[in-house]
Design a protein around this motif. Sequence first.
Motif, PDB file in Angstrom:
ATOM      1  N   ALA A  59       0.813  -1.220   0.000  1.00 28.19           N
ATOM      2  CA  ALA A  59       0.000   0.000   0.000  1.00 28.19           C
ATOM      3  C   ALA A  59       0.849   1.275   0.000  1.00 28.19           C
ATOM      4  CB  ALA A  59      -0.943   0.007   1.206  1.00 28.19           C
ATOM      5  N   TYR A  76     -10.060   0.790   8.567  1.00 25.58           N
ATOM      6  CA  TYR A  76     -10.125   0.858   7.110  1.00 25.58           C
ATOM      7  C   TYR A  76      -9.862  -0.524   6.511  1.00 25.58           C
ATOM      8  CZ  TYR A  76      -9.900   5.999   6.715  1.00 25.58           C
ATOM      9  OH  TYR A  76     -10.158   7.335   6.755  1.00 25.58           O
ATOM     10  N   SER A  77     -10.426  -0.756   5.340  1.00 23.93           N
ATOM     11  CA  SER A  77     -10.087  -1.941   4.562  1.00 23.93           C
ATOM     12  C   SER A  77      -8.747  -1.666   3.869  1.00 23.93           C
ATOM     13  CB  SER A  77     -11.158  -2.209   3.512  1.00 23.93           C
ATOM     14  OG  SER A  77     -11.105  -1.203   2.510  1.00 23.93           O
ATOM     15  N   GLU A  94      -8.244  -1.705   0.672  1.00 30.13           N
ATOM     16  CA  GLU A  94      -8.499  -0.834  -0.478  1.00 30.13           C
ATOM     17  C   GLU A  94      -8.600   0.627  -0.052  1.00 30.13           C
ATOM     18  OE1 GLU A  94      -8.125  -1.622  -3.684  1.00 30.13           O
ATOM     19  OE2 GLU A  94      -7.541  -3.539  -2.810  1.00 30.13           O
ATOM     20  N   GLU A  95      -9.242   0.889   1.079  1.00 25.30           N
ATOM     21  CA  GLU A  95      -9.310   2.274   1.583  1.00 25.30           C
ATOM     22  C   GLU A  95      -7.920   2.759   1.979  1.00 25.30           C
ATOM     23  OE1 GLU A  95     -13.635   2.732   3.676  1.00 25.30           O
ATOM     24  OE2 GLU A  95     -12.261   1.249   4.537  1.00 25.30           O
ATOM     25  N   THR A  96      -7.139   1.870   2.589  1.00 25.70           N
ATOM     26  CA  THR A  96      -5.787   2.226   3.003  1.00 25.70           C
ATOM     27  C   THR A  96      -4.923   2.554   1.791  1.00 25.70           C
ATOM     28  OG1 THR A  96      -5.991   0.788   4.929  1.00 25.70           O
ATOM     29  CG2 THR A  96      -3.778   1.429   4.319  1.00 25.70           C
ATOM     30  N   LYS A  97      -5.100   1.836   0.690  1.00 27.74           N
ATOM     31  CA  LYS A  97      -4.320   2.099  -0.530  1.00 27.74           C
ATOM     32  C   LYS A  97      -4.605   3.480  -1.105  1.00 27.74           C
ATOM     33  CE  LYS A  97      -3.464  -2.527  -2.305  1.00 27.74           C
ATOM     34  NZ  LYS A  97      -3.748  -3.449  -3.407  1.00 27.74           N
ATOM     35  N   GLN A  98      -5.737   4.082  -0.744  1.00 33.64           N
ATOM     36  CA  GLN A  98      -6.068   5.413  -1.240  1.00 33.64           C
ATOM     37  C   GLN A  98      -5.439   6.521  -0.403  1.00 33.64           C
ATOM     38  OE1 GLN A  98     -10.242   5.962  -2.041  1.00 33.64           O
ATOM     39  NE2 GLN A  98     -10.459   3.835  -2.673  1.00 33.64           N
TER      40      GLN A  98
END
Length: 159
Positions: free
Chosen positions: A14, A86-87, A89-93
Amino acid sequence: MVADQETMDLILNAVPQKHPFRFIDEIIELDDDHIVGSYRYREDEYFYEGHFPDRPITPGVILIETMAQTGVVAFGLYLTMRQKDYSLEETKQLTTLFTFVEGVEFNNIVSPGERVIVRGEKIYFRRGSLKTRVSMERENGENICFGVLAGAGVMLNEA
């Protein structure tokens, strides 16, 4: 709580910095209070050609960036994910703005091909801001540099 290998790998993936400006290969240890990561400076890194042509050494600003990517970015992603549930995917943002450097001292140089270990210890994490005491050492434990770094996480693509 100590992170398992799967979580450490997810956090590493991430980290938003990518080649040729990514200076973290592995997360070795990770929990709510500290992080340990490593990076091997490749002999063909783009900055060695000019710093210095006859005797390449890793620039100090790259050493600071290396400490920041482990001690602020990766660590901050983990703490944010845990705090806000956070999931991945949310963390990757998330991205992290590097906001503060204090008292960085350099004790040694780093040559092409060397592997370094970066250790970050949380001073505080609040309202999305992380401040850490970070150090870099050789594999034999010899200190290279240390200081206090901070950053603030921001969610990308928010409306």
